[in-house]
Write an enzyme that holds these catalytic residues in place. Structure first.
Site, PDB file in Angstrom:
ATOM      1  N   ASP A 143       0.869  -1.170   0.000  1.00 47.08           N
ATOM      2  CA  ASP A 143       0.000   0.000   0.000  1.00 47.08           C
ATOM      3  C   ASP A 143       0.914   1.232   0.000  1.00 47.08           C
ATOM      4  O   ASP A 143       2.126   1.126   0.173  1.00 47.08           O
ATOM      5  CB  ASP A 143      -0.991  -0.010   1.174  1.00 47.08           C
ATOM      6  CG  ASP A 143      -2.214   0.856   0.859  1.00 47.08           C
ATOM      7  OD1 ASP A 143      -2.153   1.657  -0.093  1.00 47.08           O
ATOM      8  OD2 ASP A 143      -3.233   0.748   1.565  1.00 47.08           O
TER       9      ASP A 143
HETATM   10  C1  BGC Z   1      -4.947   3.385  -0.084  1.00 43.93           C
HETATM   11  C2  BGC Z   1      -5.159   2.364  -1.173  1.00 43.93           C
HETATM   12  C3  BGC Z   1      -5.005   3.006  -2.527  1.00 43.93           C
HETATM   13  C4  BGC Z   1      -3.638   3.646  -2.610  1.00 43.93           C
HETATM   14  C5  BGC Z   1      -3.338   4.285  -3.954  1.00 43.93           C
HETATM   15  C6  BGC Z   1      -3.664   4.171  -0.283  1.00 43.93           C
HETATM   16  O1  BGC Z   1      -3.570   5.236   0.600  1.00 43.93           O
HETATM   17  O2  BGC Z   1      -4.931   2.738   1.167  1.00 43.93           O
HETATM   18  O3  BGC Z   1      -6.422   1.781  -1.028  1.00 43.93           O
HETATM   19  O4  BGC Z   1      -5.182   2.058  -3.539  1.00 43.93           O
HETATM   20  O5  BGC Z   1      -3.541   4.648  -1.611  1.00 43.93           O
HETATM   21  O6  BGC Z   1      -4.066   5.407  -4.177  1.00 43.93           O
END
Ligand code: BGC
Length: 748
Positions: free
Chosen positions: A292
């Site tokens: 993530d």
């Molecule tokens: C979120 C994810 C997301 C990623 C990219 C993160 O902060 O937890 O769900 O896909 O950002 O935008």
């Protein structure tokens, strides 16, 4: 074949070099593809390998600019130091960036472009919690197909979706992004999304990689506070949080995103048991895992890694293949390998997984196949997409209350007052993760109502108050409108920014002064219909007592107004069912239908039972609940046998009849309770459902097949199996009002 394809074909036809050995347990792969990968890996420097493991977000030279990346990033791509970009989109933009990779980098390896396409791209569908309320996986598959069609037309080949985290705490803002509290419904929705995004053939220009997330148990955050620690047993992990992920992998999910949280002390990003043992060895997942955002670097803040180098080492060794925005693999992988701390074979395996996905997408055959300005122009916000968004939206709405059949309203209602901060709002219906959705595309509830009513009907509008403010200066105008009206429609709820990531709430009431406004309008004495727009269950006991009609509309997307109008004027009879329990008060949280019995099951008349003194034990609205404009009556449950052997199946039948005056759709739900086990079992668990349409007076016999495999769970000895014994079986229209019977499973 163009020049680049020729170069790539040459590159990939190079002699076969034996790759490092692959970990045991990985499934058989297409050998021709693997040979191509061997050849490519043999040509790559360590720096280029680390590049493939690296994902950056696009950063634009000027705010809002969609044309060029900052020069630094272009230079990195040119040097082969980037495997993927997120947040870059647009057919021409992605083509230009792709050209840098395939024309100017040494090995000409194409980039893969990712984006959060969660519930639509430009055609925004209801938030996923709303989508789950349809209880129609087939429909949600179509919605995901539309999202993939639009995304792929804009150069996006990979979505960070679906979010399949089980969420039992409505304080957690990300509950809006998933399918609610139940593993069975969650698994069905997870698989539907994957099928919709990926289609049958990933190399087609209208299919994209899915990325079920956040692996795992992110929804179990203590206190419902985002990013917080999770401490659950392995049994709960396996029986509650993992089933949607496993279903997604079985449906062919090409990638997985690991989660920010720790589980029992081990952050997921560095959790080998999760990312390698369970995901790859047990389930045979052959895609790649992306971290993530920044989660590799966060291993330091967790207190799990003492340095960036250690974080990179732990994450890569655990099975996190791609680094989203920690910028650590790019910096550390070469150093770690050269110092002997990290085996190059581990790096190779991760690179291989990422390149394999690029091959599956067809990017090596034509790196521009997703960059078609023609497709982009013709497909974005296509009328068919909008029509589907309207259908999904109206099917996602849950009728919570409808005293004396106030709904549906008459289109010749005389004078209708439409009141509330969300009535004419075009921003918030898009919900969290609105991708490229635009307020200008949104049909507001007010517009939808104005369009639906007869020319003789007068529609008044007053905002009344803001979503979250203590001001009361708009009350007077709203009260005046209500006084002139025959019926009042109030549109209340949350801002889209109140749910989603980092948007947790400690109170679940209507924000600001909305309930005060509602009370002031109620005092006028006109019939009131409340439309709720929110990203989570709210605590609305006063509404439940005082307001005759309540429709839960979630955040319905671009077609909000048309869908609400379809439902409130009866062009479509509401058929949504809650995928999550509504508490009476926030103090009841977590409250979910598939809880354990305890040694002292709640009895509100007996003090020494598992309950609160100051609130009934039941929820306000149970899981699976929702009304229609008609009524359904259930007959007795019939079982094909009173006793089955392990390995056999049972037919469970029930008759459902429409006893009202209008046609309607019912979601027939099947639940089971395993009465006694080597470990305790939930009081009931969803094991099947189907949505049926019934004309007035019509009846249907619904049959479910229940196999003993459906009854398996993680037993005391940590095996996944059914235990012989007695079971209760229930069927009905929600998790509370059910017909019951019982049967026995005997050993083989
Ligand atoms: C979120 C994810 C997301 C990623 C990219 C993160 O902060 O937890 O769900 O896909 O950002 O935008």
């Amino acid at each position: 074949m163009n020049r680049i394809s020729v170069a790539l074909a040459f590159l990939l036809a190079l002699p076969i070099v034996q790759s490092s050995s692959r970990p045991p347990g990985t499934p058989p792969l297409n050998s021709a593809v693997e040979r191509r990968l061997d050849s490519l890996l043999a040509l790559m420097t360590l720096e280029e390998k680390a590049g493939q493991l690296t994902q950056y977000t696009a950063r634009w030279t000027a705010p809002g600019e969609r044309v060029r990346l900052i020069p630094d990033q272009e230079a990195l791509i040119r040097k082969g130091k980037v495997g993927s970009l997120l947040n870059a989109y647009g057919a021409d933009v992605t083509r230009r960036i792709q050209e840098i990779a395939v024309k100017e980098s040494r090995l000409k390896i194409p980039l893969v472009f990712g984006y959060d396409v969660i519930h639509g791209l430009r055609t925004v569908f209801p938030i996923p919690l709303g989508e789950a309320s349809t209880w129609e996986p087939g429909l949600i598959e179509k919605a995901a197909r539309v999202a993939a069609t639009e995304a792929s037309a804009m150069g996006i080949q990979w979505t960070f979706a679906p979010m399949v985290d089980i969420a039992r705490d409505p304080r957690w803002g990300r509950i809006a992004e998933g399918s609610g509290e139940d593993p069975y419904l969650g698994a069905a929705m997870a698989a539907a999304h994957v099928r919709g995004f990926q289609g049958d053939d990933l190399s087609q220009p209208n299919t994209i990689l899915s990325c079920p997330k956040h692996f795992a148990a992110y929804g179990g955050a203590e206190g419902g506070r985002d990013y917080n620690a999770v401490d659950i047993s392995e049994r709960t992990l396996r029986d509650v949080y993992l089933p949607p992920f496993e279903a997604a992998v079985k449906a062919g999910a090409a990638t997985i995103m690991c989660s920010f949280n720790e589980i029992a002390g081990v952050p997921s990003t560095g959790n080998r048991q999760l990312l390698t043992d369970i995901l790859r060895k047990e389930w045979g997942f052959d895609g790649f895992v992306v971290s993530d955002w920044g989660s590799i670097g966060e291993l330091r803040a967790h207190g799990f890694a003492s340095s960036g180098a250690e974080a990179a080492l732990l994450a890569l060794s655990a099975g996190t293949d791609m680094d989203m925005e920690s910028n650590l693999y790019g910096e550390q992988v070469e150093v770690l390998v050269r110092s002997g701390k990290l085996a190059e074979s581990v790096v190779d395996e991760s690179v291989r997984r990422i390149l394999r996905a690029k091959i599956r997408l067809g990017l090596f055959d034509d790196p521009y196949r997703y960059c078609s300005v023609v497709r982009e122009r013709s497909l974005i916000l296509h009328p068919d997409h909008r029509a589907l968004a309207r259908d999904v939206a109206r099917r996602s709405m849950v009728l919570l209350k409808n005293e004396k059949n106030l709904l549906p309203l008459n289109k010749q209602a005389g004078t209708l007052a439409v009141i509330g901060p969300l009535a004419a709002d075009s921003i918030n219906p898009l919900g969290t993760w609105d991708a490229l959705g635009r307020p200008a595309d949104v049909v507001t509830v007010l517009e939808g109502i104005r369009k639906a009513v007869s020319p003789q009907t007068t529609v008044l509008y007053a905002k009344g108050c803001a979503i979250d403010s203590s001001a009361t200066d708009g009350f007077g105008e709203a009260i005046a409108a209500a006084r002139r009206a025959d019926v009042v429609v109030m549109v209340l709820g949350e801002a889209s920014s109140m749910s989603g990531e980092a948007s947790c709430r400690s109170v679940l009431d209507l924000p600001g002064n909305q309930e005060a406004l509602l009370k002031a309008i109620h005092a006028v004495g006109k019939p009131i219909v409340v439309i709720l727009m929110n990203g989570r269950p709210l605590t609305i006991p006063w509404l439940d007592q005082q307001i005759p009609a309540i429709l839960e509309a979630w955040m319905p997307g671009v077609e909000a107004g048309g869908a609400v109008a379809d439902v409130i004027f009866g062009d479509y009879a509401p058929s949504g069912r809650l995928p999550v329990t509504f508490p009476r008060r926030v103090g009841q949280v977590p409250i979910y239908y598939n809880h354990k019995s305890t040694g002292r099951p709640a009895d509100d008349t007996v003090k020494y039972t598992s309950r609160y003194l100051d609130v009934p034990s039941s929820p306000l609205y149970p899981f699976g609940y929702g009304l229609s404009y008609t009524r359904f009556a259930y007959g007795r449950l019939t079982l094909s046998a009173a006793r089955i052997r392990e390995g056999e199946s049972l037919r469970v039948g029930i008759e459902v009849r429409n006893t009202g005056e209008r046609p309607g759709e019912e979601t027939v739900q099947l639940y089971v309770q395993d009465e006694f086990g080597s470990v305790t079992r939930p009081v009931k668990e969803l094991k099947g459902f189907c949505k049926i349409a019934l004309a007035p007076g019509e009846k249907k016999n619904i049959e479910f097949m229940l196999s003993t495999a459906d009854l398996a769970f993680t037993t005391l000895d940590m095996k996944h199996r059914v235990e012989p014994g007695t079971f209760k079986v229930f069927a009905g229209g929600n998790s509370r009002d059910l017909a019951a019977s019982s049967f026995e499973v005997v050993a083989r």
